[in-house]
Design an enzyme around this catalytic site. Sequence first.
Site, mmCIF file in Angstrom:
data_model
loop_
_atom_site.group_PDB
_atom_site.id
_atom_site.type_symbol
_atom_site.label_atom_id
_atom_site.label_comp_id
_atom_site.label_asym_id
_atom_site.label_seq_id
_atom_site.Cartn_x
_atom_site.Cartn_y
_atom_site.Cartn_z
ATOM 1 C CG HIS A 3 -0.422 0.355 2.499
ATOM 2 N ND1 HIS A 3 0.319 -0.534 3.232
ATOM 3 C CD2 HIS A 3 -0.445 1.511 3.234
ATOM 4 C CE1 HIS A 3 0.699 0.040 4.354
ATOM 5 N NE2 HIS A 3 0.256 1.279 4.383
ATOM 6 C CG ASP A 4 2.404 3.552 2.939
ATOM 7 O OD1 ASP A 4 1.501 4.160 2.341
ATOM 8 O OD2 ASP A 4 2.577 3.609 4.175
ATOM 9 C CE LYS B 77 4.283 6.794 3.498
ATOM 10 N NZ LYS B 77 4.073 6.306 4.862
ATOM 11 C CG HIS C 39 2.358 7.727 -0.223
ATOM 12 N ND1 HIS C 39 1.861 8.669 0.638
ATOM 13 C CD2 HIS C 39 1.774 6.555 0.146
ATOM 14 C CE1 HIS C 39 1.025 8.103 1.494
ATOM 15 N NE2 HIS C 39 0.956 6.813 1.213
ATOM 16 C CG HIS D 236 -3.555 3.570 1.413
ATOM 17 N ND1 HIS D 236 -2.810 3.533 0.266
ATOM 18 C CD2 HIS D 236 -2.771 4.171 2.347
ATOM 19 C CE1 HIS D 236 -1.626 4.073 0.490
ATOM 20 N NE2 HIS D 236 -1.568 4.480 1.757
ATOM 21 C CG HIS D 237 -3.451 8.080 2.492
ATOM 22 N ND1 HIS D 237 -3.342 8.199 3.857
ATOM 23 C CD2 HIS D 237 -2.329 7.423 2.085
ATOM 24 C CE1 HIS D 237 -2.190 7.666 4.268
ATOM 25 N NE2 HIS D 237 -1.559 7.173 3.205
ATOM 26 C CG ASP E 177 -2.075 3.671 6.589
ATOM 27 O OD1 ASP E 177 -0.979 3.388 7.099
ATOM 28 O OD2 ASP E 177 -2.235 4.594 5.761
HETATM 29 FE FE LIG Z 1 0.028 5.539 2.897
#
Ligand SMILES: [Fe+2]
Length: 429
Positions: free
Chosen positions: A277-278, A281, A306, A330-331, A359
Amino acid sequence: MRMSQVNDERKAICKGGHFSVSEQNLREYVAQLERRIVELEAELSIAKAQAQDQVHHLQTVLSLMTQVNASLDLNTVLTSIMSAAEILTNAEASSLLLYDPETDELFFEVATGEKGESVRQIRLKRGQGIAGYVLEAGEPILVDDVAKDPRHTKIVDKQSGFVTRNLIAVPLRIDETIKGVLEVLNCRSGTFTQGDVNELMAISSLCAVAIDKAQSHQALQDLFWDLVRAMVSMLDARNPYTRGHSERVTDFSIAITRELGLNEADCERIRLSGLLHDIGKVGVPDAVLLKEGRLTDEEFALIKLHPEIGYRILAPIKQMKPYLAGVRYHHERLSGRGYPLGLKGDEIPLDARIIAIADVFDALTSDRPYREALDPETSIDIIRKDVPNDIDPNVFAAFLRAWEKGEIVEQKRRPPVPSPFAIMDESLK
Ligand SMILES: [Fe+2]
């Protein structure tokens, strides 16, 4: 009475073209004939039932062997082989031991029954027990009375509580390589026959090929997951405050998914999107990602990129399509105040709503450069304030259930995640 006897009598009765017997004899003869017809009908019906049984038996074995050949899942393959073997030989039970070339031992990959788990721990050396003997000899064996066979090791019966009376053990072989040993235990109709041995041998090489195929597939799967984890740990380890973050978010997300009553395929999809998911980044500069003080608006704008970067990294990979929603959204928040796209309500896929709660919970319960980790109860209260405006109430309820069941374990209660970069810190001292 056989039909030939009936014909002889008929000839005697009709000898000379006239009846030489009394009416009484004739009646008895007719009665005998009627009884014989009833007997023949009964025999025919038994033969028909036996033939139907045989056809059903062959259909079942054929269907199981088709499953064996078609499946790439090792557990499914082994379970199907065992069922087919039991049906073929009319056995009470079966066991399948796989060969571990590294230790030169046999081990139980699938074990059924109450004490199956304890049997799984047992390993047999080459030559140990009847299965070990078959591994060494490379030939099938039929044992009529196990109690009288000195090669029989009682360890398995003792652990499983099963009493083996008789058995057949056959090697599962591809050319010169033995992949394992298949055993059928306790013939329901007395003792096994050489015919049973032949039937098992007939399916054994097909089983060995299916096992080999499933093991190769499993090895590829393991390699894939190990590579994903290595990539993610490399990313998380850049920042000591986020070490282990993706693994924890994945665990929490799977616990929520299970509480929502979704299936194993959904859990597997969440597992990969949670881990990745990240991933975006990777595109955020260290100066921003690792900054300990307050971020400027410009820096925060970079951080907010990201999810989109992660999406763009993965989108060209065709097989990644099912996992993109969790990465990209997801954000996002139900009110529309999330990022990167500002999606609202139902526009946000379920996977992303699940990962979102996991998260935030991990972020709140982990240390940050500007604050200590919050305790889980405080963190849950903070998340609750965003339900239902930003956070999906159903997903939050599932999260709470998983939390109450102890299936969500925050960072402080987990073993520390070692940094792969620790060796650099050591060498700089
Ligand atoms: Fe994230």
